[in-house]
Scaffold this motif. Structure first.
Motif, PDB file in Angstrom:
ATOM      1  N   GLY A  40     -21.766   1.661   5.454  1.00 34.74           N
ATOM      2  CA  GLY A  40     -20.778   2.738   5.404  1.00 34.74           C
ATOM      3  C   GLY A  40     -20.577   3.536   6.674  1.00 34.74           C
ATOM      4  O   GLY A  40     -19.504   4.088   6.894  1.00 34.74           O
ATOM      5  N   ASP A  69     -25.967   8.262   9.106  1.00 32.42           N
ATOM      6  CA  ASP A  69     -25.451   7.711   7.853  1.00 32.42           C
ATOM      7  C   ASP A  69     -24.101   8.336   7.541  1.00 32.42           C
ATOM      8  O   ASP A  69     -23.740   9.383   8.078  1.00 32.42           O
ATOM      9  N   ASP A  70     -23.361   7.663   6.680  1.00 34.40           N
ATOM     10  CA  ASP A  70     -22.027   8.142   6.337  1.00 34.40           C
ATOM     11  C   ASP A  70     -22.081   9.374   5.445  1.00 34.40           C
ATOM     12  O   ASP A  70     -21.431  10.371   5.702  1.00 34.40           O
TER      13      ASP A  70
HETATM   14 MG    MG Z   1     -24.140   3.735   3.054  1.00 36.11          MG
END
Ligand code: MG
Ligand code: IMP
Length: 180
Positions: free
Chosen positions: A43, A101-102
């Motif tokens: 992501g 991280d997203d």
């Molecule tokens: Mg992810």
């Protein structure tokens, strides 16, 4: 089937770009010169690509590695178990790491990644997430840097997917009707 008509824009591309520059400035001001950025796939690949270039503009030249973690499968509800799908390519022992991280939701993914790198001997593990969905936290963990806070809603675009779709949208949008 969900289409872009069902997606309400929360953060436009220009708004995201401005925020990413500000985060990069804050990271360069506070973190080690010799940073290893660990991107948590899938992501966060779009966010990470922009963040790395913003870090360069802010004067940093971080090394980059990738780890693919999964907890979701194709559903919008986390399974609660995090697994390593593809591991890092280099050892992290002694490194100052910035995890990217997203979205921070339950916290399981970020906590798993942090614990893994600490066990492997990273000297310092800091974290940066684009979105913070704090209402859904299960594990007590906060990111050191966060782009935007969002409510308990399922979002897509700018790398984030719904059942593997919508990652290429330039904006972040909320799925109407609440896929969450
Ligand atoms: Mg992810
Ligand atoms: P956590 O482990 O519950 O914190 O979830 C983190 C991961 O779940 C993120 O890295 C995303 O891949 C995924 N995720 C959580 N919320 C959303 C969302 O609203 N849209 C898309 N993916 C999400």
């Amino acid at each position: 089937m969900t289409g872009t008509d069902d997606i309400e824009i929360l953060f436009a591309a220009t708004e995201i770009a401005t925020r990413v520059e500000a985060i990069a400035d804050a990271i360069v001001a506070a973190e080690s010169r010799d940073l290893l950025v660990v991107v948590i796939l899938k992501g966060s690949f779009v966010f990470a690509a922009d963040l790395i270039r913003a870090l360069d503009r802010a004067g940093a030249d971080p090394r980059v590695d990738f780890i693919t973690l999964a907890s979701y499968g194709a559903a919008t509800e986390s399974s609660g178990r995090v697994t390593v799908v593809h591991d890092l390519s280099e050892p992290v022992s002694g490194q100052a790491v910035l995890l990217v991280d997203d979205i921070l939701e339950s916290g399981r993914t970020l906590a798993f990644a942090r614990d893994l790198l600490e066990r492997r001997g990273a000297a310092r593990v800091r974290s940066c997430v684009l979105l913070d969905k704090s209402a859904r936290r299960v594990v007590p963990i906060e990111a050191d840097y966060a782009g935007f806070r969002i409510g308990n809603e399922f979002v897509v675009g700018y790398g984030l997917d719904l059942a593997h779709r919508f990652r290429g949208l330039p904006y972040i949008g909320r799925v109407r009707g609440g896929a969450a």
